[in-house]
Design a protein around this motif. Structure first.
Motif, PDB file in Angstrom:
ATOM      1  N   UNK A  16       0.824  -1.202   0.000  1.00  0.00           N
ATOM      2  CA  UNK A  16       0.000   0.000   0.000  1.00  0.00           C
ATOM      3  C   UNK A  16       0.864   1.259   0.000  1.00  0.00           C
ATOM      4  N   UNK A  17       1.875   1.295   0.865  1.00  0.00           N
ATOM      5  CA  UNK A  17       2.734   2.475   0.926  1.00  0.00           C
ATOM      6  C   UNK A  17       3.607   2.591  -0.321  1.00  0.00           C
ATOM      7  N   UNK A  18       3.996   1.471  -0.899  1.00  0.00           N
ATOM      8  CA  UNK A  18       4.734   1.518  -2.161  1.00  0.00           C
ATOM      9  C   UNK A  18       3.908   2.139  -3.266  1.00  0.00           C
ATOM     10  N   UNK A  65       5.796  14.571   0.526  1.00  0.00           N
ATOM     11  CA  UNK A  65       5.219  13.245   0.767  1.00  0.00           C
ATOM     12  C   UNK A  65       5.097  12.960   2.261  1.00  0.00           C
ATOM     13  N   UNK A  66       6.111  13.344   3.031  1.00  0.00           N
ATOM     14  CA  UNK A  66       6.065  13.111   4.481  1.00  0.00           C
ATOM     15  C   UNK A  66       4.901  13.871   5.104  1.00  0.00           C
ATOM     16  N   UNK A  67       4.666  15.099   4.635  1.00  0.00           N
ATOM     17  CA  UNK A  67       3.533  15.868   5.158  1.00  0.00           C
ATOM     18  C   UNK A  67       2.214  15.186   4.813  1.00  0.00           C
ATOM     19  N   UNK A  68       2.110  14.699   3.560  1.00  0.00           N
ATOM     20  CA  UNK A  68       0.874  14.011   3.159  1.00  0.00           C
ATOM     21  C   UNK A  68       0.688  12.731   3.961  1.00  0.00           C
ATOM     22  N   UNK A  69       1.778  11.980   4.152  1.00  0.00           N
ATOM     23  CA  UNK A  69       1.690  10.724   4.897  1.00  0.00           C
ATOM     24  C   UNK A  69       1.346  10.973   6.363  1.00  0.00           C
ATOM     25  N   UNK A  70       1.888  12.040   6.940  1.00  0.00           N
ATOM     26  CA  UNK A  70       1.554  12.381   8.331  1.00  0.00           C
ATOM     27  C   UNK A  70       0.067  12.684   8.468  1.00  0.00           C
ATOM     28  N   UNK A  71      -0.472  13.417   7.507  1.00  0.00           N
ATOM     29  CA  UNK A  71      -1.911  13.688   7.529  1.00  0.00           C
ATOM     30  C   UNK A  71      -2.727  12.418   7.365  1.00  0.00           C
ATOM     31  N   UNK A  72      -2.246  11.499   6.519  1.00  0.00           N
ATOM     32  CA  UNK A  72      -2.959  10.234   6.320  1.00  0.00           C
ATOM     33  C   UNK A  72      -3.024   9.431   7.612  1.00  0.00           C
ATOM     34  N   UNK A 292      -6.383   1.806  -4.496  1.00  0.00           N
ATOM     35  CA  UNK A 292      -5.476   0.788  -3.959  1.00  0.00           C
ATOM     36  C   UNK A 292      -6.173  -0.058  -2.892  1.00  0.00           C
ATOM     37  N   UNK A 293      -6.949   0.591  -2.036  1.00  0.00           N
ATOM     38  CA  UNK A 293      -7.683  -0.155  -0.997  1.00  0.00           C
ATOM     39  C   UNK A 293      -8.690  -1.109  -1.627  1.00  0.00           C
ATOM     40  N   UNK A 294      -9.383  -0.664  -2.665  1.00  0.00           N
ATOM     41  CA  UNK A 294     -10.377  -1.513  -3.314  1.00  0.00           C
ATOM     42  C   UNK A 294      -9.714  -2.724  -3.967  1.00  0.00           C
ATOM     43  N   UNK A 295      -8.584  -2.488  -4.662  1.00  0.00           N
ATOM     44  CA  UNK A 295      -7.909  -3.584  -5.355  1.00  0.00           C
ATOM     45  C   UNK A 295      -7.334  -4.586  -4.357  1.00  0.00           C
ATOM     46  N   UNK A 296      -6.685  -4.096  -3.300  1.00  0.00           N
ATOM     47  CA  UNK A 296      -6.107  -5.006  -2.298  1.00  0.00           C
ATOM     48  C   UNK A 296      -7.204  -5.804  -1.586  1.00  0.00           C
TER      49      UNK A 296
END
Length: 318
Positions: A16-18, A65-72, A292-296
């Motif tokens: 997922x993170x990849x 990306x780190x800012x977006x990931x922190x928000x996620x 990605x969530x739907x496919x996984x």
């Protein structure tokens, strides 16, 4: 089975993170700039640079990306660059109509493809077989957008049987029947496309199973042909069919983008096009995350369905 599901969920985390890293890099490598899409071309460069700074676009990619990931991790997907609305709200409003369209289309396609494929295999090299195979090639060959435009003109404009766009009638309360009437045309277009592709897979899988020795034994025991075909042959032919249906999910989400544009269906397809045209990075990242969530999740459900279709399949923790 529970250990297997847990292991698959743990494996899905790095995958997922990849996916998010690749999506983020590809979006930022694409030409164009979100600020250029938001502000008048005559705006002074100082104002453009200030806007980029406010949106964080001047930061290095890894920091963005780190800012977006922190928000996620806090359960936030940021705010849209074009509408400034929370991305979670934008996707939440659109994901329901898309799942409704995709689920209905997939159901229509399978309801057509499985019986047609079984009949074609049982009556191999007959006139029925040739007709079914020919129609499957026809359903695959016609572009969905062309079929959609043709149905809009014929059924909607000429005959006035069904609405030609949207999810509900403007100015009226969206009732179940009204939504169903608007759903028929786009779902039929996607359903025909799915059925055209899946009939041949069902036919090939059934032909392979019908040649097995255990079916001859079942017939020798006096079982009716319908029982042999529907209970024994079809269930054992489901494994490759389930695999093919699973691979259809991401393709269906991608194909619905075009159909949603043709029929003005208010799903994530329209939202995706709007986000691409406006270079709305937060919205695109949120959409990739949802896909990605739907496919996984679909891949995990497929593995579970394997065990249901064939009890001989077992999953261990190894």
């Amino acid at each position: 089975m529970s250990r297997y599901v847990l292991r698959r969920l743990l494996i899905a985390i790095p995958v997922f993170f990849g996916i998010t890293v690749m999506s983020f890099l590809l979006m930022n490598l694409a030409p164009g700039n979100p600020v250029d899409m938001l502000i008048d071309p005559n705006t002074p460069r100082e104002m453009l640079e200030l806007k980029k700074e406010l949106l964080g676009l001047n930061d290095p990619l890894y920091l963005q990306y780190v800012k977006w990931l922190t928000g996620l991790l806090r359960g936030e997907l940021g705010y849209s660059f074009s509408t400034f609305a929370p991305v979670t709200e934008l996707i939440g409003e659109r994901i329901g109509p898309t799942l409704l369209l995709a689920g209905t289309s997939l159901s229509i396609g399978l309801v057509i493809a499985i019986p047609a494929g079984v009949l074609s295999a049982v009556h191999k090299h007959s006139k029925l077989d040739y007709v079914v195979t020919g129609l499957s090639f026809l359903g695959t060959s016609i572009p969905p957008f062309f079929l959609g435009l043709g149905l809009i003109y014929l059924v909607g404009i000429q005959m006035h049987w069904l609405p030609t766009g949207g999810m509900s009638t403007l100015g009226e309360q969206a009732g179940l029947w009204d939504i169903a009437r608007h759903l028929i045309l786009p779902a039929a277009v996607l359903g025909v496309t799915i059925a055209g592709k899946k009939v041949r897979y069902v036919r090939a899988s059934m032909l392979d199973v019908l040649q097995q020795d255990y079916l001859r034994t079942a017939r020798a025991k006096g079982l009716r042909e319908a029982v042999v075909t529907n209970k024994h042959a079809l269930r054992n032919a489901l494994i490759p069919i389930i695999t093919i249906v699973g691979t259809e999910i991401p393709l269906l989400l991608g194909g619905s983008i075009i159909i949603e544009q043709v029929f003005q269906w208010p799903g994530i397809g329209q939202l995706t096009m709007e986000a691409i045209l406006s270079r709305d990075y937060p919205t695109l990242m949120g959409l990739n995350l949802a896909a990605a969530c739907i496919v996984l999740s679909t891949n995990l459900v497929i593995d579970i369905l394997y065990a249901w279709a064939d009890p001989r399949i077992t999953y261990s923790s190894s």
